[in-house]
Design an enzyme around this catalytic site. Structure first.
Site, PDB file in Angstrom:
ATOM      1  N   TYR A   1       0.828  -1.204   0.000  1.00  0.00           N
ATOM      2  CA  TYR A   1       0.000   0.000   0.000  1.00  0.00           C
ATOM      3  C   TYR A   1       0.865   1.258   0.000  1.00  0.00           C
ATOM      4  O   TYR A   1       0.645   2.180  -0.795  1.00  0.00           O
ATOM      5  CB  TYR A   1      -0.915  -0.007   1.228  1.00  0.00           C
ATOM      6  CG  TYR A   1      -1.784   1.226   1.348  1.00  0.00           C
ATOM      7  CD1 TYR A   1      -2.827   1.446   0.457  1.00  0.00           C
ATOM      8  CD2 TYR A   1      -1.565   2.166   2.353  1.00  0.00           C
ATOM      9  CE1 TYR A   1      -3.625   2.582   0.559  1.00  0.00           C
ATOM     10  CE2 TYR A   1      -2.361   3.295   2.468  1.00  0.00           C
ATOM     11  CZ  TYR A   1      -3.386   3.500   1.565  1.00  0.00           C
ATOM     12  OH  TYR A   1      -4.169   4.621   1.664  1.00  0.00           O
TER      13      TYR A   1
ATOM     14  N   LYS B   1       1.314   4.233  -3.032  1.00  0.00           N
ATOM     15  CA  LYS B   1       1.060   5.656  -2.803  1.00  0.00           C
ATOM     16  C   LYS B   1       2.299   6.495  -3.131  1.00  0.00           C
ATOM     17  O   LYS B   1       2.169   7.654  -3.555  1.00  0.00           O
ATOM     18  CB  LYS B   1       0.616   5.883  -1.358  1.00  0.00           C
ATOM     19  CG  LYS B   1      -0.760   5.285  -1.044  1.00  0.00           C
ATOM     20  CD  LYS B   1      -1.848   5.861  -1.953  1.00  0.00           C
ATOM     21  CE  LYS B   1      -3.232   5.356  -1.625  1.00  0.00           C
ATOM     22  NZ  LYS B   1      -4.292   5.956  -2.462  1.00  0.00           N
TER      23      LYS B   1
END
Length: 350
Positions: free
Chosen positions: A230, A234
């Site tokens: 994750y 990002k």
């Protein structure tokens, strides 16, 4: 024995980093005044919002509609799309709002979406790349990429590149077309290793796929950290946003590209958090997290505010431009990452 222990330590360290940074961000958010942007009507503008049917995305869609923007909500759940349109029209009966199916885990779906949007709209003035998954168990997309990488980053990059012609043609001297990429503060703990940029995400991770069936899940767990996946996705968003903004600036295209952290928001993104910590996060969320409506404010600021007209290549939090860890990477490294990303896309769609 050393290898499993190292794998476990990497997994735990990735989790610790993301929760510590999240807690620091929450503390700063608690003691910081929430900025609510002053926005004017933008009649005639057309916006596309991925993940626009629920959570932060729904409130972005609602906020745009409130300013007379024609919104096309993109999402993979048709029923949620119908429900979102109903909710918006209960508040704004004359709202110009549509839903189109889009599954970012499928390049074929993205291609179909682009064809549909081009058939319906002659222009796009605002593109909000908002849809995301967080801390999900390991899963591969139909295009053989790790799901965080494709849904959060690569799928949005392909969507943006596919719509770039329309976005360029829609910009004017008075209103530059705006691309807003929703990232997160956790991009600061993401990592970029160009040597392994491709293979770390592809389904050809041999240690996983060649493991005996009885040990597959154990090996799989040790090789994969949803927290790192994750955060890395990002970071990829922030770096690609900066690179594309520089490319468009050199071309003198009337298009801006910015990344944004919407805040620590009480949304369904946290559904994959381990139960051992989720109870605490649910308690904190009730009293300290931003609402999805508040989380949408910084995105709406970048989408509509005259204060950021022609501002590009930035990273924003609470309607303010901040420094990012993008500065830790050279221009050439970011360019290589962007080229590799484009090559991955082309290898799947050609």
């Amino acid at each position: 024995m050393a290898l499993p222990i190292l794998g476990l330590l990497r997994y735990v360290w990735s989790a610790v980093k993301i929760y510590v940074l999240g807690f620091i961000a929450l503390l700063r958010q608690i003691f910081q005044k929430h900025e609510v942007p002053e926005l004017h009507l933008h009649t005639g503008k057309i916006a596309v919002v991925t993940g626009g049917t629920c959570g932060i995305g729904f409130h972005v869609s609602l906020g745009l509609v409130a300013k007379n923007v024609h919104v096309v909500m993109a999402g993979h759940d048709i029923q949620k799309g119908k429900e979102a349109i109903t909710k918006i029209r209960e508040i704004y009966p004359n709202a110009k709002v549509d839903y189109l199916h889009l599954d970012l885990a499928s390049f074929t779906s993205i291609q179909n979406f682009v064809e549909n949007i081009k058939a319906r709209c002659s222009k796009i003035h605002i593109l909000v790349n908002n849809a995301a998954i967080m801390l999900a168990p390991y899963k591969e997309t139909e295009d053989d990429f790790e799901s965080h990488f494709q849904v959060n980053y690569l799928g949005h990059l392909y969507l943006t590149q596919s719509l770039l012609g329309m976005l360029r043609a829609s910009g004017t001297e008075e209103f530059y077309t705006r691309i807003i990429n929703v990232s997160s503060i956790v991009h600061n703990i993401g990592s970029l290793d160009l040597q392994n940029f491709g293979k770390r995400y592809l389904s050809s991770i041999l240690k996983i796929h060649e493991a005996p069936s009885t040990n597959k899940m154990c090996t799989h767990w040790l090789e994969y950290s949803p927290h790192a996946a994750y955060a890395n996705s990002k970071l990829d968003i922030v770096l690609a946003s900066w690179h594309l903004s520089e490319q468009l600036r050199r071309e003198a295209s009337p298009v801006t590209v910015n990344a944004v952290h919407p805040g620590v928001v009480n949304s369904s993104l946290y559904k994959h958090v381990h139960p051992a910590i989720k109870w605490l996060m649910d308690l904190l969320a009730k009293y300290t997290y931003k609402t999805p409506s508040e989380g949408a404010d910084s995105i709406l600021y970048l989408a509509l505010s005259p204060s950021v007209e022609r501002e590009t290549g930035g990273y924003y939090d609470n309607c303010r431009k901040l420094k990012t860890c993008q500065l830790a990477y050279s221009d050439s490294v970011i360019e290589q990452m962007y080229i590799l990303s484009t090559d991955m896309i082309q290898a799947r769609v050609n």
